[in-house]
Scaffold this active site. Structure first.
Site, short mmCIF file in Angstrom:
data_model
loop_
_atom_site.label_atom_id
_atom_site.label_comp_id
_atom_site.label_asym_id
_atom_site.label_seq_id
_atom_site.Cartn_x
_atom_site.Cartn_y
_atom_site.Cartn_z
N TYR A 163 6.18 -7.48 -3.61
CA TYR A 163 6.65 -8.75 -4.17
C TYR A 163 5.64 -9.36 -5.13
O TYR A 163 6.00 -10.05 -6.08
CB TYR A 163 6.90 -9.77 -3.05
CG TYR A 163 8.10 -9.50 -2.19
CD1 TYR A 163 9.39 -9.82 -2.63
CD2 TYR A 163 7.97 -8.95 -0.93
CE1 TYR A 163 10.50 -9.59 -1.84
CE2 TYR A 163 9.08 -8.71 -0.13
CZ TYR A 163 10.34 -9.04 -0.58
OH TYR A 163 11.44 -8.81 0.20
N THR A 169 12.53 -1.49 -5.62
CA THR A 169 11.94 -2.79 -5.33
C THR A 169 12.05 -3.09 -3.85
O THR A 169 12.88 -2.51 -3.14
CB THR A 169 12.65 -3.93 -6.09
OG1 THR A 169 13.99 -4.08 -5.58
CG2 THR A 169 12.69 -3.68 -7.57
N ASP A 170 11.25 -4.03 -3.39
CA ASP A 170 11.48 -4.61 -2.06
C ASP A 170 12.72 -5.48 -2.17
O ASP A 170 13.18 -5.82 -3.26
CB ASP A 170 10.26 -5.41 -1.62
CG ASP A 170 10.13 -5.49 -0.11
OD1 ASP A 170 11.17 -5.37 0.58
OD2 ASP A 170 9.01 -5.68 0.39
N TRP A 171 13.25 -5.88 -1.04
CA TRP A 171 14.53 -6.59 -1.03
C TRP A 171 14.42 -7.96 -1.69
O TRP A 171 13.60 -8.79 -1.30
CB TRP A 171 15.02 -6.74 0.42
CG TRP A 171 15.95 -5.64 0.84
CD1 TRP A 171 17.19 -5.78 1.37
CD2 TRP A 171 15.72 -4.22 0.78
NE1 TRP A 171 17.75 -4.55 1.64
CE2 TRP A 171 16.88 -3.58 1.28
CE3 TRP A 171 14.66 -3.43 0.33
CZ2 TRP A 171 17.00 -2.19 1.35
CZ3 TRP A 171 14.78 -2.06 0.40
CH2 TRP A 171 15.93 -1.46 0.90
#
Length: 219
Positions: A116, A147-149
């Protein structure tokens, strides 16, 4: 840890799971980090070697993938969506990305999840230096970068610049990402070739997955 990885592979097979969203290999740089229990060590060499063992176990059968995370410098949970990890290139290479390099060059990890946070003011999914120059050009990574969520959204990393940087997959996927990417192509912010490369990396792993192979046998 290799045997643990083999056990995880059996569980993935049982549940029909393609990607294991682990191992997390960030460095235990701050004693207050809320996810230190997930990480292996404060030492990058030890982290890389331990994580490589579990990766080799999980990927001991073709078509099952590990996802090393969070790339990179995710050293705190508080304000992780906006904090900038400011550091020298030497510290970045020798401490905070060394374990990732080991997992990719030695264990051949299949996918990478960006973090993030920013690194020196640039969000990791939007960093060409991180997602393409270091990961793919220097280390020879051939897999999927995701990507991360909800890491890319308003006031955070941008969807379109993530694709341009070499971050292939926007997770978990939403309408705003599609809209922004289409607009970026029309405005020549990203090229069709850059978008096609992201699609290629994703579709290639789909076709090579155990789930797809099983589907083809049944149909």
């Amino acid at each position: 840890l290799y045997e643990v990885g083999v056990a995880i592979n059996r569980e993935m097979e049982e549940y029909g799971c393609t990607y294991w969203l682990a191992p997390a290999i960030n460095i235990q740089a701050n004693l207050l980090c809320g996810r230190n229990f997930e990480y292996f060590s404060e030492d990058p060499l030890l982290t890389g070697k331990l994580a490589s063992s579990i990766i080799c176990g999980v990927e001991s059968k073709e078509g099952y993938y590990t996802t090393i995370k969070h790339f990179a410098c995710n050293n705190q949970e508080t304000n992780r969506e906006h904090v900038s990890s400011n550091l020298s290139e030497r510290a970045l290479r020798e401490i905070y990305t060394k374990a990732f390099k080991i997992c990719i060059t030695e264990a051949k990890a299949s996918s990478v999840m960006t973090s993030y946070n920013k690194i020196n003011g640039v969000y990791t999914p939007n960093s060409v230096d991180l997602c393409t120059k270091l990961l793919r050009c220097e280390w020879g990574f051939k897999g999927v970068v995701m990507t991360d969520w909800y890491a890319s959204k308003k006031n955070q990393a941008r969807h379109d610049l993530a694709i341009k940087a070499g971050n292939d997959l926007i997770m978990p996927g939403e309408g705003s990402a599609k809209t922004q990417i289409i607009q970026a192509i029309k405005k020549n912010i990203i090229s069709k070739e850059e978008l096609f490369m992201a699609c290629y990396n994703i579709v290639k792993q789909v076709f090579e997955s155990a789930i797809y192979s099983e589907y083809m046998k049944e149909n």
